[in-house]
Motif scaffolding. Structure first.
Motif, PDB file in Angstrom:
ATOM      1  N   GLY A 101       0.817  -1.210   0.000  1.00  0.00           N
ATOM      2  CA  GLY A 101       0.000   0.000   0.000  1.00  0.00           C
ATOM      3  C   GLY A 101       0.847   1.256   0.000  1.00  0.00           C
ATOM      4  N   GLU A 102       1.897   1.257   0.794  1.00  0.00           N
ATOM      5  CA  GLU A 102       2.755   2.440   0.878  1.00  0.00           C
ATOM      6  C   GLU A 102       3.572   2.628  -0.399  1.00  0.00           C
ATOM      7  OE1 GLU A 102       4.953   1.556   4.372  1.00  0.00           O
ATOM      8  OE2 GLU A 102       3.390   2.268   5.751  1.00  0.00           O
ATOM      9  N   ARG A 103       4.125   1.514  -0.916  1.00  0.00           N
ATOM     10  CA  ARG A 103       4.973   1.629  -2.117  1.00  0.00           C
ATOM     11  C   ARG A 103       4.163   2.068  -3.331  1.00  0.00           C
ATOM     12  NH1 ARG A 103       7.514   3.348  -5.355  1.00  0.00           N
ATOM     13  NH2 ARG A 103       9.348   2.536  -6.481  1.00  0.00           N
ATOM     14  N   LEU A 104       2.954   1.564  -3.475  1.00  0.00           N
ATOM     15  CA  LEU A 104       2.147   1.886  -4.649  1.00  0.00           C
ATOM     16  C   LEU A 104       1.671   3.337  -4.641  1.00  0.00           C
ATOM     17  CD1 LEU A 104       0.043  -1.381  -4.954  1.00  0.00           C
ATOM     18  CD2 LEU A 104       1.958  -0.660  -6.393  1.00  0.00           C
ATOM     19  N   LYS A 105       1.695   3.964  -3.464  1.00  0.00           N
ATOM     20  CA  LYS A 105       1.301   5.375  -3.374  1.00  0.00           C
ATOM     21  C   LYS A 105       2.463   6.310  -3.708  1.00  0.00           C
ATOM     22  CE  LYS A 105      -2.213   4.670   0.205  1.00  0.00           C
ATOM     23  NZ  LYS A 105      -2.578   4.909   1.628  1.00  0.00           N
ATOM     24  N   LEU A 106       3.667   5.781  -3.662  1.00  0.00           N
ATOM     25  CA  LEU A 106       4.848   6.600  -3.888  1.00  0.00           C
ATOM     26  C   LEU A 106       5.253   6.595  -5.364  1.00  0.00           C
ATOM     27  CD1 LEU A 106       6.795   5.452  -0.702  1.00  0.00           C
ATOM     28  CD2 LEU A 106       5.666   7.659  -1.056  1.00  0.00           C
ATOM     29  N   SER A 107       6.313   7.295  -5.670  1.00  0.00           N
ATOM     30  CA  SER A 107       6.706   7.553  -7.057  1.00  0.00           C
ATOM     31  C   SER A 107       6.879   6.277  -7.874  1.00  0.00           C
ATOM     32  CB  SER A 107       8.017   8.340  -7.075  1.00  0.00           C
ATOM     33  OG  SER A 107       8.480   8.491  -8.402  1.00  0.00           O
ATOM     34  N   SER A 108       6.213   6.240  -8.999  1.00  0.00           N
ATOM     35  CA  SER A 108       6.419   5.139  -9.946  1.00  0.00           C
ATOM     36  C   SER A 108       7.496   5.485 -10.964  1.00  0.00           C
ATOM     37  CB  SER A 108       5.115   4.833 -10.677  1.00  0.00           C
ATOM     38  OG  SER A 108       4.709   5.964 -11.450  1.00  0.00           O
ATOM     39  N   GLU A 109       8.011   6.735 -10.883  1.00  0.00           N
ATOM     40  CA  GLU A 109       9.066   7.170 -11.799  1.00  0.00           C
ATOM     41  C   GLU A 109      10.451   6.777 -11.299  1.00  0.00           C
ATOM     42  OE1 GLU A 109       8.308   8.542 -14.711  1.00  0.00           O
ATOM     43  OE2 GLU A 109       6.210   8.251 -14.138  1.00  0.00           O
ATOM     44  N   HIS A 110      10.494   6.244 -10.085  1.00  0.00           N
ATOM     45  CA  HIS A 110      11.775   5.857  -9.506  1.00  0.00           C
ATOM     46  C   HIS A 110      11.790   4.372  -9.193  1.00  0.00           C
ATOM     47  CE1 HIS A 110      11.877  10.236  -8.870  1.00  0.00           C
ATOM     48  NE2 HIS A 110      13.196  10.099  -8.896  1.00  0.00           N
ATOM     49  N   THR A 111      12.931   3.783  -9.398  1.00  0.00           N
ATOM     50  CA  THR A 111      13.143   2.370  -9.095  1.00  0.00           C
ATOM     51  C   THR A 111      14.233   2.261  -8.045  1.00  0.00           C
ATOM     52  OG1 THR A 111      12.533   1.709 -11.340  1.00  0.00           O
ATOM     53  CG2 THR A 111      13.764   0.117 -10.022  1.00  0.00           C
ATOM     54  N   VAL A 112      13.911   1.587  -6.949  1.00  0.00           N
ATOM     55  CA  VAL A 112      14.861   1.445  -5.848  1.00  0.00           C
ATOM     56  C   VAL A 112      15.675   0.178  -6.059  1.00  0.00           C
ATOM     57  CG1 VAL A 112      15.148   1.239  -3.346  1.00  0.00           C
ATOM     58  CG2 VAL A 112      13.287   2.642  -4.289  1.00  0.00           C
ATOM     59  N   VAL A 113      16.982   0.334  -6.237  1.00  0.00           N
ATOM     60  CA  VAL A 113      17.895  -0.796  -6.437  1.00  0.00           C
ATOM     61  C   VAL A 113      18.866  -0.810  -5.267  1.00  0.00           C
ATOM     62  CG1 VAL A 113      19.642  -1.855  -7.901  1.00  0.00           C
ATOM     63  CG2 VAL A 113      17.687  -0.674  -8.936  1.00  0.00           C
ATOM     64  N   ALA A 114      18.914  -1.922  -4.557  1.00  0.00           N
ATOM     65  CA  ALA A 114      19.781  -2.041  -3.388  1.00  0.00           C
ATOM     66  C   ALA A 114      20.958  -2.945  -3.691  1.00  0.00           C
ATOM     67  CB  ALA A 114      18.985  -2.600  -2.212  1.00  0.00           C
ATOM     68  N   ASP A 130      27.834  16.724 -13.921  1.00  0.00           N
ATOM     69  CA  ASP A 130      27.067  17.400 -14.954  1.00  0.00           C
ATOM     70  C   ASP A 130      26.525  16.446 -16.012  1.00  0.00           C
ATOM     71  OD1 ASP A 130      29.292  20.247 -14.878  1.00  0.00           O
ATOM     72  OD2 ASP A 130      27.454  19.816 -13.743  1.00  0.00           O
ATOM     73  N   LYS A 131      27.331  15.516 -16.437  1.00  0.00           N
ATOM     74  CA  LYS A 131      26.840  14.600 -17.465  1.00  0.00           C
ATOM     75  C   LYS A 131      26.404  13.293 -16.807  1.00  0.00           C
ATOM     76  CE  LYS A 131      31.409  12.813 -18.653  1.00  0.00           C
ATOM     77  NZ  LYS A 131      32.280  12.409 -19.775  1.00  0.00           N
ATOM     78  N   GLY A 132      25.112  13.055 -16.798  1.00  0.00           N
ATOM     79  CA  GLY A 132      24.576  11.865 -16.159  1.00  0.00           C
ATOM     80  C   GLY A 132      24.270  10.790 -17.174  1.00  0.00           C
ATOM     81  N   ASP A 133      23.988   9.641 -16.670  1.00  0.00           N
ATOM     82  CA  ASP A 133      23.564   8.528 -17.523  1.00  0.00           C
ATOM     83  C   ASP A 133      22.068   8.618 -17.699  1.00  0.00           C
ATOM     84  OD1 ASP A 133      26.108   7.231 -17.830  1.00  0.00           O
ATOM     85  OD2 ASP A 133      25.952   6.752 -15.678  1.00  0.00           O
ATOM     86  N   SER A 134      21.620   9.024 -18.880  1.00  0.00           N
ATOM     87  CA  SER A 134      20.190   9.239 -19.098  1.00  0.00           C
ATOM     88  C   SER A 134      19.391   7.949 -18.949  1.00  0.00           C
ATOM     89  CB  SER A 134      19.955   9.856 -20.483  1.00  0.00           C
ATOM     90  OG  SER A 134      20.459   8.984 -21.496  1.00  0.00           O
ATOM     91  N   GLN A 135      20.010   6.807 -19.279  1.00  0.00           N
ATOM     92  CA  GLN A 135      19.279   5.543 -19.189  1.00  0.00           C
ATOM     93  C   GLN A 135      18.998   5.156 -17.735  1.00  0.00           C
ATOM     94  OE1 GLN A 135      22.392   5.848 -20.069  1.00  0.00           O
ATOM     95  NE2 GLN A 135      23.675   4.108 -19.442  1.00  0.00           N
ATOM     96  N   LEU A 136      19.704   5.789 -16.800  1.00  0.00           N
ATOM     97  CA  LEU A 136      19.491   5.496 -15.379  1.00  0.00           C
ATOM     98  C   LEU A 136      18.601   6.525 -14.697  1.00  0.00           C
ATOM     99  CD1 LEU A 136      23.079   4.381 -14.276  1.00  0.00           C
ATOM    100  CD2 LEU A 136      21.131   2.949 -14.875  1.00  0.00           C
ATOM    101  N   HIS A 137      18.026   7.437 -15.470  1.00  0.00           N
ATOM    102  CA  HIS A 137      17.166   8.451 -14.862  1.00  0.00           C
ATOM    103  C   HIS A 137      15.973   7.780 -14.167  1.00  0.00           C
ATOM    104  CE1 HIS A 137      15.397  12.413 -14.307  1.00  0.00           C
ATOM    105  NE2 HIS A 137      14.227  11.866 -14.632  1.00  0.00           N
ATOM    106  N   GLY A 138      15.795   8.103 -12.897  1.00  0.00           N
ATOM    107  CA  GLY A 138      14.749   7.479 -12.096  1.00  0.00           C
ATOM    108  C   GLY A 138      15.279   6.404 -11.168  1.00  0.00           C
ATOM    109  N   LEU A 139      16.607   6.191 -11.192  1.00  0.00           N
ATOM    110  CA  LEU A 139      17.215   5.167 -10.330  1.00  0.00           C
ATOM    111  C   LEU A 139      17.536   5.744  -8.954  1.00  0.00           C
ATOM    112  CD1 LEU A 139      18.694   2.461  -9.713  1.00  0.00           C
ATOM    113  CD2 LEU A 139      20.730   3.474 -10.807  1.00  0.00           C
ATOM    114  N   ILE A 140      17.182   4.989  -7.925  1.00  0.00           N
ATOM    115  CA  ILE A 140      17.647   5.265  -6.573  1.00  0.00           C
ATOM    116  C   ILE A 140      18.510   4.076  -6.177  1.00  0.00           C
ATOM    117  CG2 ILE A 140      17.005   5.608  -4.155  1.00  0.00           C
ATOM    118  CD1 ILE A 140      14.422   6.853  -5.070  1.00  0.00           C
ATOM    119  N   LEU A 141      19.818   4.288  -6.160  1.00  0.00           N
ATOM    120  CA  LEU A 141      20.762   3.218  -5.873  1.00  0.00           C
ATOM    121  C   LEU A 141      21.166   3.290  -4.405  1.00  0.00           C
ATOM    122  CD1 LEU A 141      22.440   0.896  -7.120  1.00  0.00           C
ATOM    123  CD2 LEU A 141      24.286   2.561  -7.468  1.00  0.00           C
TER     124      LEU A 141
END
Length: 540
Positions: A44-57, A123-134
């Protein structure tokens, strides 16, 4: 911030799990219920939070090079590295695209000083990783309980887990026992990084990769994803980033993780409560079982005995009113063998059966209730069998008394005398009087016919005496016939009264049993039905 969009099946299955949790207390193991509650809360808590981010541990033991790998992926020196135990005491987070990530990081309980934005730091990020929370987690084999607990917590909350294994401890028992064996069904959201590949020759690395794959398959990971890496040489870093980038781009890791967690819990629930055991279970008490319970309770109360006693008493009392008086008078002069044996009068004994309170036999009542519960719960899981029995016996202490009090109200009032009995008694005594008058006429006409006073000569007329005798014989015959007829009517009335009494008592027994036995049992059967329906919906 955009909330998570689930596929239709996940929402329905979470609803089913909610129902299982609602109906499970007292039926399911408390630990399993707690896990189900935790999963529902987490979902319930996770589904209410951002779907634009993926949490990778990134998870791993001390010395696996986890923090070095974290820095290599982020391209920054964010997490401290070293050889002391544990190297990582607190979780560090690197975020690609910080907007909307704050609530998710708060939910993960990542401290502000350990949050880093990849876009702002480089300054130059990896665009393919946009939305990643590592996340760089504390070492899971830490000797510090605090960091060990935090690692466990975040492994459960992360959308995707990358297990960092070193060549020397890749088969470490603590990792496999505590975590890997729990990952069956989590293939899509689990990656294994065989780190420090620079320490191995090409042949050694290939052999270890094969061995690790075989080990993981034996432990239930059907399709393991193993990526050899080295933070020193950079080998495999881009491959690992590509795997992570694919998960981030699909925006499906969070859903897949919840589905995998749900699938694992579903399997454990199925082991605890096999669905096959509910296939033949009834959802209500059928009419045949209701009638069987009523019959058994009527026997326990003694309804047939009461009816029979009432019929006997009815007949015995009627003899005092509608029987031909002469036979009854003659009986009084005969010796009574019961009195010589010093036994109580049978009529008084029979009368006492029905004038007293009806009493339900507790043992027989309990047997009847137990038989109903046994029949209904046949084939159920032992936990549910016990629950059905407890429901049936929920009013066991009050049931015998309730039956006794209810049936005592309809016990027959045997001191009541029907009006036609009184009329028949008057008629029979009129016939007795007529017979006595005829006897007196004959006596006078035969003994003192010449001594009759004037006007009474007809009593001594020999021509009338035969008619008087005929009248007396007719009176006797009429009295005997009326006595026989009245006895037949009495027996018919007694039989009807018995049927009426037993029918009313049976109706009351059925009503009491429906309220105190059937209704609680049906509530438990409905709960059983709803529980297994939810389990079926949970399995999809």
């Amino acid at each position: 911030m955009t909330t998570m969009t689930t596929r239709p099946g996940l929402a329905a299955r979470l609803t089913a799990l909610t129902k299982v949790v609602e109906l499970g207390p007292g039926r399911l193991d408390r630990k399993l219920l707690n896990e189900a509650n935790a999963l529902l809360q987490r979902a319930g808590e996770r589904l209410k939070l951002s779907s634009e981010h993926t949490v990778v541990a990134l998870a791993g033991g001390t010395g696996s090079g986890k923090s070095s790998l974290f820095n290599a992926i982020s391209g920054l020196e964010l997490s401290p590295t070293g050889v002391r135990r544990p190297t990582t005491a607190r979780t560090h987070a690197c975020v690609w695209g910080l907007e909307g990530a704050a609530p998710l990081l708060d939910w993960l309980q990542i401290q502000w000083r350990h949050r880093f934005s990849r876009a702002s730091a480089l300054d130059k990020g990896d665009s393919q990783l946009h939305g990643l929370i590592l996340l760089d987690l504390p070492d899971h084999d830490s000797i510090r309980a605090l960091t060990d607990t935090e690692a466990d917590r975040l492994i459960g909350l992360a959308d995707l887990v990358v297990w960092v294994l070193d060549p020397q401890k890749y088969a470490d028992a603590s990792t496999h026992r505590r975590y890997v064996t729990e990952l069956a069904g989590h293939d899509a959201v689990t990656v294994f990084a065989l780190n420090q590949a620079d320490r191995l020759t090409t042949e050694e690395l290939a052999e270890l990769v094969i061995d690790l794959n075989d080990l993981l398959r034996r432990e239930g990971v059907e399709h393991p994803s193993v990526v050899p890496t080295s933070s020193v040489t950079g080998r495999g870093i881009e491959s690992l980033k590509s795997v992570i980038a694919t998960a981030v781009a699909r925006r499906r890791a969070a859903i897949q993780k919840l589905e995998a967690d749900l699938h694992r819990l579903e399997q454990r629930l199925a082991e605890a409560m096999p669905l096959g055991e509910a296939m033949t279970a009834p959802s209500s008490v059928d009419e045949a079982r209701r009638l069987g319970l009523t019959d058994a309770l009527c026997d326990a109360v003694g309804v047939p005995a009461v009816g029979e006693a009432m019929e006997n008493v009815y007949a015995e009392r009627s003899s005092q009113w509608v029987g031909w008086p002469y036979p009854r008078w003659i009986e009084k002069f005969r010796s009574d063998p019961l009195k010589t044996l010093r036994l109580e009068d049978v009529g008084d004994e029979i009368r006492g059966i029905t004038t007293g309170s009806v009493t339900a036999q507790s043992a027989e009542v309990a047997n009847a209730v137990h038989a109903l519960a046994d029949g209904l719960s046949m084939g159920m899981h032992p936990v549910w069998r016990t629950a059905v029995l407890q429901a049936a016996r929920s009013h066991a202490g009050q049931l015998p008394q309730a039956l006794t009090e209810d049936l005592t109200e309809v016990a027959p009032q045997l001191d009541r005398v029907p009006g036609w009995w009184r009329l028949l008694k008057v008629w029979q005594y009129f016939l007795v009087a007529a017979f006595l008058a005829g006897a007196a006429w004959l006596a006078v006409g035969l003994i003192i016919p010449d001594q009759l006073p004037e006007g009474w000569e007809v009593l001594g007329d020999s021509a009338t005496l035969p008619w008087v005798g005929l009248m007396m014989a007719s009176v006797l015959g009429l009295g005997a016939l009326s006595g026989i007829a009245s006895r037949n009517f009495v027996e018919l009335g007694a039989s009807r009264e018995r049927e009426r009494l037993e029918r009313e008592m049976r109706r009351r027994v059925a009503a009491v049993s429906a309220t105190m036995v059937v209704e609680p049992v049906e509530r438990e059967l409905a709960r059983h039905q709803a529980f297994y329906t939810a389990l079926r919906d949970l399995s999809g």
